[in-house]
Design a protein around this motif. Sequence first.
Motif, PDB file in Angstrom:
ATOM      1  N   GLY A  56       0.827  -1.208   0.000  1.00 22.07           N
ATOM      2  CA  GLY A  56       0.000   0.000   0.000  1.00 22.07           C
ATOM      3  C   GLY A  56       0.861   1.257   0.000  1.00 22.07           C
ATOM      4  O   GLY A  56       0.589   2.221  -0.727  1.00 22.07           O
ATOM      5  N   LEU A  57       1.925   1.230   0.796  1.00 23.98           N
ATOM      6  CA  LEU A  57       2.827   2.399   0.856  1.00 23.98           C
ATOM      7  C   LEU A  57       3.505   2.626  -0.490  1.00 23.98           C
ATOM      8  O   LEU A  57       3.649   3.758  -0.955  1.00 23.98           O
ATOM      9  CB  LEU A  57       3.890   2.185   1.946  1.00 23.98           C
ATOM     10  N   LEU A  58       3.901   1.526  -1.142  1.00 24.22           N
ATOM     11  CA  LEU A  58       4.567   1.668  -2.446  1.00 24.22           C
ATOM     12  C   LEU A  58       3.573   2.165  -3.499  1.00 24.22           C
ATOM     13  O   LEU A  58       3.930   2.966  -4.368  1.00 24.22           O
ATOM     14  CB  LEU A  58       5.179   0.326  -2.869  1.00 24.22           C
ATOM     15  N   LYS A  59       2.335   1.702  -3.380  1.00 31.04           N
ATOM     16  CA  LYS A  59       1.312   2.136  -4.335  1.00 31.04           C
ATOM     17  C   LYS A  59       1.109   3.646  -4.228  1.00 31.04           C
ATOM     18  O   LYS A  59       1.113   4.356  -5.235  1.00 31.04           O
ATOM     19  CB  LYS A  59      -0.011   1.411  -4.034  1.00 31.04           C
ATOM     20  N   ILE A  60       0.983   4.140  -3.015  1.00 33.81           N
ATOM     21  CA  ILE A  60       0.750   5.584  -2.857  1.00 33.81           C
ATOM     22  C   ILE A  60       2.031   6.361  -3.205  1.00 33.81           C
ATOM     23  O   ILE A  60       1.962   7.464  -3.749  1.00 33.81           O
ATOM     24  CB  ILE A  60       0.233   5.928  -1.445  1.00 33.81           C
ATOM     25  N   ALA A  61       3.207   5.755  -2.959  1.00 38.37           N
ATOM     26  CA  ALA A  61       4.479   6.420  -3.314  1.00 38.37           C
ATOM     27  C   ALA A  61       4.556   6.629  -4.821  1.00 38.37           C
ATOM     28  O   ALA A  61       4.948   7.699  -5.298  1.00 38.37           O
ATOM     29  CB  ALA A  61       5.657   5.589  -2.841  1.00 38.37           C
ATOM     30  N   SER A  62       4.181   5.596  -5.582  1.00 37.51           N
ATOM     31  CA  SER A  62       4.252   5.728  -7.049  1.00 37.51           C
ATOM     32  C   SER A  62       3.227   6.740  -7.541  1.00 37.51           C
ATOM     33  O   SER A  62       3.435   7.393  -8.566  1.00 37.51           O
ATOM     34  CB  SER A  62       4.050   4.375  -7.720  1.00 37.51           C
ATOM     35  N   ALA A  63       2.132   6.891  -6.787  1.00 39.33           N
ATOM     36  CA  ALA A  63       1.113   7.875  -7.195  1.00 39.33           C
ATOM     37  C   ALA A  63       1.551   9.303  -6.854  1.00 39.33           C
ATOM     38  O   ALA A  63       1.165  10.252  -7.519  1.00 39.33           O
ATOM     39  CB  ALA A  63      -0.206   7.553  -6.498  1.00 39.33           C
ATOM     40  N   ILE A  64       2.365   9.445  -5.826  1.00 40.49           N
ATOM     41  CA  ILE A  64       2.819  10.780  -5.403  1.00 40.49           C
ATOM     42  C   ILE A  64       3.838  11.364  -6.370  1.00 40.49           C
ATOM     43  O   ILE A  64       3.894  12.568  -6.604  1.00 40.49           O
ATOM     44  CB  ILE A  64       3.459  10.682  -3.984  1.00 40.49           C
ATOM     45  N   SER A  65       4.671  10.494  -6.942  1.00 40.69           N
ATOM     46  CA  SER A  65       5.830  10.970  -7.710  1.00 40.69           C
ATOM     47  C   SER A  65       5.441  11.888  -8.868  1.00 40.69           C
ATOM     48  O   SER A  65       4.591  11.527  -9.682  1.00 40.69           O
ATOM     49  CB  SER A  65       6.591   9.760  -8.249  1.00 40.69           C
ATOM     50  N   PRO A  66       6.075  13.067  -8.962  1.00 41.05           N
ATOM     51  CA  PRO A  66       5.737  13.978 -10.052  1.00 41.05           C
ATOM     52  C   PRO A  66       6.352  13.566 -11.391  1.00 41.05           C
ATOM     53  O   PRO A  66       5.955  14.075 -12.425  1.00 41.05           O
ATOM     54  CB  PRO A  66       6.333  15.316  -9.588  1.00 41.05           C
ATOM     55  N   ASN A  67       7.334  12.685 -11.378  1.00 38.30           N
ATOM     56  CA  ASN A  67       7.867  12.211 -12.660  1.00 38.30           C
ATOM     57  C   ASN A  67       8.047  10.700 -12.612  1.00 38.30           C
ATOM     58  O   ASN A  67       8.108  10.098 -11.535  1.00 38.30           O
ATOM     59  CB  ASN A  67       9.164  12.944 -13.033  1.00 38.30           C
TER      60      ASN A  67
END
Lengths: 138, 711
Positions: free
Chosen positions: B444-455
Amino acid sequence: MKIILLYIILVGILFVSLLKILSIGDKLKAPLNVSGNWIIINDFGKEVKKTCAQISFKNQPPEMFIDQSGKYLKATINDSAKTQLKGMIDQDTITLNKIFPLRRDSCGSTASIKLILKVVRYEDKNDKLLGIWSDPQC
Amino acid sequence: MEFLLTLIIQIAVIIITSRVIGFFFRKIHQPQVVGEMVAGIILGPSILGWWAPHIFTFIFPAASLKFLDTLSQIGLLLFMFIIGLELDPKLLKGRGNAALMIAMASIIFPLILGILLSFYLYPILSDNSVPFTAFALFIGASMSITAFPVLARILGEKNLIKTKLGTVTITAAAINDVVAWSILAVLVAIARASMDINQARPDRLPFWLTILGTIVFILIMIFIIRPLISRLEIYFKNKGNNLTNDILGAVLLLLLASAWTTEWLGIHALFGAFFMGAMMPRNKYFLKAIIEKLNDVTVVLLLPIFFTLTGLNTTIGLVNGTEMWIFFGLILSAAVIGKLGGSAIAAKLSSLHWRESLGLGVLMNTRGLMELIILSIGLEFGVISHLLFTMMVMMALVTTFMTTPFFEWIYPNKLIRKELEDADKEKQKFRILIPVSLPSSGPGLLKIASAISPNPDLKVYALHLLRPSEISISDLGEENGNHKNLEAIQPLLDYSKENSITVSPISFATRNAAEDIIDFANTKDAKIILMGWHKPILGESILSGTVNEVMHNARADVCVYLERKFEPYKNILVPFRDGVHDKGALFLARQIAANINASLTLLHIVKPKTGGIKENSLQLNPIIEAGKKDYIRNEIMEDFPDENMKLRVVESDSPLDTAVKIANQNYDLIVVGLSETWGLEPSLFSKRHERLARECPASLLILRKYISSNI
């Protein structure tokens, strides 16, 4: 706790090993320290006159300075020509035998002078170097 | 002034020779310092004294050298003070274990080799007035030193400071500097004590008093002098960052007092100068102003005098004959193998490549001026003879001279360019640190991390920290932890493989989780620290304990994520009131919405004019009362001109109640800034319940925006 203990043990082993190595080294014997200024006494002038090399102190005090690097020695005599001798110390015997820049009168260009000295240590007095000059070329 | 004319001639000759030779050495890509070292030898008995003895005796009559010596000692005091000023405490901490390990190896290896070599050299090149311990430790310590200024200059010239190699090398050299000088201080005390016993000199303090006095001196410097010096800095600031002569005079007095004390204690004046430099306040304007005032006269005038005196004590003619050259070869080999080899092996064990490791070893092997300083201390105390001094000076010259060509051979310029390009690419990556405590929270943390990334160039560090009690001896030595330690990160790694996300897993033992998370984030330059929602052990607040500590102290944005469902999010809500954290949350939510194609609603709660709850909704061109419209347009929409963002403006006396109520309406992710408005101010042992988290069915992402104090 285990990591701290391991760290302390490792550092401790290193420290103790270092102390052990140093204590072994303390048993090593280094050459006697003979560096510094030595006052020349005795019948130095009489002896040298017999050699072809001329050492003249004129007004200078009769002294010899020894610069020591371990067993290697360089002696500078306080004569008017600042005669330099090179040599070594082996236990309590000093052998100095290279000359520069002695004047040569009666001998050839390879004239040289040799100085063999014995270190004599006194508990209550200053040390002495006892020995004789010789000139192998004459 | 009997020798004034001579002194003036001496200084003029020294400056001309050092500048000219230094210029030629710069032309062949060698550091200026190598040229100045060579200039000193040229002016000594080895070259000038041998080639033109009358000129040599005229310029440097023996009786005049005491004046030069005094000037050179003052130069060294100033130089060591500058070295202390330039010491960056940030380099000494928070750079990971690699630099520490390399620094220690670069001291221990040459130290041990030097001591072992002493077994051979002592009976030949020393005499019985020098105890073996003092001799061996001195030889070992003089082989352990690294010339930090030369090394820093080479790294700067090659533009390598910001690369991995540069960072590790400069950190290791800084640690080496501090540790080696500390060791040398102890050695000087040991040497002085043991030599004094032999020479029966009653004017020296006994060894135990030296050690005790040094400890007291250090404590006084840290707890009394340092706070007092900070007042000088305040005075400097009040004067508009202007270093007046009064301030400089006070600084010089402190330097002299410190140097006098350490000399009196028996650990040499140079340590006092270095220590005082290190104690100065770390205000970069203050330090820069002092260095600018002192550096020129020290480097151009006083240090070349020191080099010349070193040259006057160096008689290369003494090293003649095969035996002597064998001694020199042994000394050089022990120095290079110990320093270069030891550093390179430690670097390789610290996961650097062979080429990087050798490059680092070559850089650490440079000795330069620092070596000459140690040697002159050794000569002054009579621990080393003139012959050994000459050999060691030659070793310092060779190791410093070989640095640039060897480094260029191992690390050609084209490789440096490529590394810099890679570093630029690496820098452009968006880095997120995810400390994983519970294995199930990883995906879940990795999923939201990939969604946060601006690039799309995202790099994630998955960090699993272990309590020391969880580590067994068999786990030690594996930097990234063994398979057992990485089990906690395994679900996250599986998810990363399925979704092609770059993840670096790291696991190590910690005694202070928050501190290590913050240090690691700093080291890796993480933009965001993304933490999972954890049940607190003490207190009732979830934003307490480690989370609270990280939120307060991290120099990066901190997100705390509570996952309620794993499916992709469709509707995101951002409760917005005001402030930097709320704006950050809005920015983050907008990024997530854009990345996962979700709709975004901004809930703006304002104080009512008439009381109760009123609501206006708008789709970009809102029809709301004029004042609010302007505020939203100017303060919010201008920053976030998003056509897909819905805006709900609500008038309410109770923003939290309203946010909770609206968050319950068909939203699956709430992104919110950290503030009291939303009941989310982190505090230790708080009894407050985070209502948004407990009363909303949606997932929750809380942001604490990092506010740099430099702004």
